[in-house]
Design a protein around this motif. Structure first.
Motif, PDB file in Angstrom:
ATOM      1  N   LEU A   4      -8.981 -41.681 -12.582  1.00 12.30           N
ATOM      2  CA  LEU A   4      -8.024 -41.422 -13.661  1.00 12.30           C
ATOM      3  C   LEU A   4      -6.637 -41.086 -13.099  1.00 12.30           C
ATOM      4  CD1 LEU A   4      -7.739 -41.366 -16.676  1.00 12.30           C
ATOM      5  CD2 LEU A   4      -8.735 -39.072 -16.697  1.00 12.30           C
ATOM      6  N   GLN A   7      -4.933 -44.368 -12.267  1.00 13.50           N
ATOM      7  CA  GLN A   7      -4.506 -45.135 -13.438  1.00 13.50           C
ATOM      8  C   GLN A   7      -3.255 -44.517 -14.062  1.00 13.50           C
ATOM      9  OE1 GLN A   7      -5.995 -48.088 -14.704  1.00 13.50           O
ATOM     10  NE2 GLN A   7      -4.025 -48.098 -15.757  1.00 13.50           N
ATOM     11  N   ILE A   8      -3.276 -43.200 -14.217  1.00 17.26           N
ATOM     12  CA  ILE A   8      -2.124 -42.526 -14.828  1.00 17.26           C
ATOM     13  C   ILE A   8      -0.883 -42.697 -13.954  1.00 17.26           C
ATOM     14  CG2 ILE A   8      -1.176 -40.247 -15.413  1.00 17.26           C
ATOM     15  CD1 ILE A   8      -3.992 -39.517 -16.450  1.00 17.26           C
ATOM     16  N   CYS A  11       0.382 -46.225 -14.332  1.00 20.49           N
ATOM     17  CA  CYS A  11       1.054 -46.454 -15.613  1.00 20.49           C
ATOM     18  C   CYS A  11       2.450 -45.836 -15.615  1.00 20.49           C
ATOM     19  CB  CYS A  11       0.234 -45.862 -16.759  1.00 20.49           C
ATOM     20  SG  CYS A  11      -1.183 -46.893 -17.235  1.00 20.49           S
ATOM     21  N   GLY A  15       4.263 -49.120 -16.001  1.00 24.43           N
ATOM     22  CA  GLY A  15       4.583 -49.196 -17.428  1.00 24.43           C
ATOM     23  C   GLY A  15       5.849 -48.440 -17.798  1.00 24.43           C
ATOM     24  N   LEU A  16       5.980 -47.245 -17.245  1.00 26.96           N
ATOM     25  CA  LEU A  16       7.137 -46.414 -17.608  1.00 26.96           C
ATOM     26  C   LEU A  16       8.288 -46.510 -16.610  1.00 26.96           C
ATOM     27  CD1 LEU A  16       5.319 -43.175 -18.877  1.00 26.96           C
ATOM     28  CD2 LEU A  16       6.479 -44.906 -20.256  1.00 26.96           C
ATOM     29  N   LEU A  31      -2.011 -33.923 -16.970  1.00 24.25           N
ATOM     30  CA  LEU A  31      -2.154 -35.227 -17.628  1.00 24.25           C
ATOM     31  C   LEU A  31      -3.613 -35.684 -17.596  1.00 24.25           C
ATOM     32  CD1 LEU A  31       1.079 -37.012 -16.381  1.00 24.25           C
ATOM     33  CD2 LEU A  31       0.497 -36.509 -18.751  1.00 24.25           C
ATOM     34  N   VAL A  35      -5.920 -36.400 -20.935  1.00 30.49           N
ATOM     35  CA  VAL A  35      -6.594 -37.674 -21.209  1.00 30.49           C
ATOM     36  C   VAL A  35      -8.108 -37.457 -21.257  1.00 30.49           C
ATOM     37  CG1 VAL A  35      -7.032 -40.016 -20.341  1.00 30.49           C
ATOM     38  CG2 VAL A  35      -4.718 -39.078 -20.271  1.00 30.49           C
TER      39      VAL A  35
HETATM   40  C1  HEM Z   1      -0.589 -40.161 -19.368  1.00 27.14           C
HETATM   41  C2  HEM Z   1      -1.332 -41.243 -19.509  1.00 27.14           C
HETATM   42  C3  HEM Z   1      -0.786 -42.663 -19.619  1.00 27.14           C
HETATM   43  C4  HEM Z   1       0.474 -43.108 -19.856  1.00 27.14           C
HETATM   44  C5  HEM Z   1       1.749 -42.291 -20.088  1.00 27.14           C
HETATM   45  C6  HEM Z   1       0.420 -44.561 -19.853  1.00 27.14           C
HETATM   46  C7  HEM Z   1       1.501 -45.406 -20.051  1.00 27.14           C
HETATM   47  C8  HEM Z   1       1.446 -46.784 -20.051  1.00 27.14           C
HETATM   48  C9  HEM Z   1       2.554 -47.673 -20.309  1.00 27.14           C
HETATM   49  C10 HEM Z   1       3.955 -47.242 -20.683  1.00 27.14           C
HETATM   50  C11 HEM Z   1       2.098 -48.931 -20.201  1.00 27.14           C
HETATM   51  C12 HEM Z   1       2.895 -50.221 -20.395  1.00 27.14           C
HETATM   52  C13 HEM Z   1       2.692 -50.710 -21.829  1.00 27.14           C
HETATM   53  C14 HEM Z   1       3.454 -51.980 -22.108  1.00 27.14           C
HETATM   54  O1  HEM Z   1       4.040 -52.570 -21.193  1.00 27.14           O
HETATM   55  O2  HEM Z   1       3.457 -52.408 -23.274  1.00 27.14           O
HETATM   56  C15 HEM Z   1       0.707 -48.861 -19.848  1.00 27.14           C
HETATM   57  C16 HEM Z   1      -0.104 -49.965 -19.648  1.00 27.14           C
HETATM   58  C17 HEM Z   1      -1.443 -49.898 -19.414  1.00 27.14           C
HETATM   59  N1  HEM Z   1      -2.201 -48.769 -19.309  1.00 27.14           N
HETATM   60 FE1  HEM Z   1      -1.518 -46.881 -19.428  1.00 27.14          FE
HETATM   61  N2  HEM Z   1      -0.859 -44.973 -19.626  1.00 27.14           N
HETATM   62  C18 HEM Z   1      -1.624 -43.842 -19.479  1.00 27.14           C
HETATM   63  C19 HEM Z   1      -2.979 -43.771 -19.243  1.00 27.14           C
HETATM   64  C20 HEM Z   1      -3.811 -44.859 -19.120  1.00 27.14           C
HETATM   65  C21 HEM Z   1      -5.243 -44.799 -18.922  1.00 27.14           C
HETATM   66  C22 HEM Z   1      -6.026 -43.501 -18.832  1.00 27.14           C
HETATM   67  C23 HEM Z   1      -5.685 -46.076 -18.851  1.00 27.14           C
HETATM   68  C24 HEM Z   1      -7.081 -46.608 -18.671  1.00 27.14           C
HETATM   69  C25 HEM Z   1      -8.140 -45.861 -18.467  1.00 27.14           C
HETATM   70  C26 HEM Z   1      -4.542 -46.953 -18.985  1.00 27.14           C
HETATM   71  C27 HEM Z   1      -4.578 -48.331 -18.936  1.00 27.14           C
HETATM   72  C28 HEM Z   1      -3.497 -49.147 -19.088  1.00 27.14           C
HETATM   73  C29 HEM Z   1      -3.579 -50.596 -19.048  1.00 27.14           C
HETATM   74  C30 HEM Z   1      -4.843 -51.415 -18.834  1.00 27.14           C
HETATM   75  C31 HEM Z   1      -2.294 -51.057 -19.262  1.00 27.14           C
HETATM   76  C32 HEM Z   1      -1.848 -52.517 -19.334  1.00 27.14           C
HETATM   77  C33 HEM Z   1      -1.919 -52.937 -20.798  1.00 27.14           C
HETATM   78  C34 HEM Z   1      -1.260 -54.241 -21.078  1.00 27.14           C
HETATM   79  O3  HEM Z   1      -0.393 -54.640 -20.294  1.00 27.14           O
HETATM   80  O4  HEM Z   1      -1.576 -54.822 -22.113  1.00 27.14           O
HETATM   81  N3  HEM Z   1      -3.418 -46.181 -19.155  1.00 27.14           N
HETATM   82  N4  HEM Z   1       0.337 -47.543 -19.765  1.00 27.14           N
END
Ligand code: HEM
Length: 51
Positions: A4, A7-8, A11, A15-16, A31, A35
């Protein structure tokens, strides 16, 4: 297996586009705790189908 923490951190970095909290830091621990709290009482389901 992806922990975990990993992954966090991934992301937050991806992602951020942010600076992920260090392993063992108070922020990352909180965090992970948050979660984890969301899944309490839910069945474990890894998805997919066994081969
Ligand atoms: C504090 C916790 C978390 C935050 C702030 C976070 C934030 C993000 C952000 C901002 C994105 C990009 C979304 C986008 O581009 O539209 C993302 C993507 C993703 N996150 Fe997280 N996330 C967190 C926890 C997790 C956890 C616990 C998992 C899985 C167990 C996870 C799995 C994923 C996956 C698979 C993606 C790609 C999704 C896609 O591109 O369709 N995330 N996350």
């Amino acid at each position: 297996m992806i922990a975990l923490e990993d992954q966090i951190r991934g992301c937050i970095a991806g992602g951020l586009q942010g600076k992920p909290p260090a392993y063992g830091s108070e922020q990352l621990t909180q965090l992970v705790s948050y979660v984890t709290s969301l899944s309490q009482g839910k069945p474990l389901d890894m998805g997919g189908k066994p081969q």
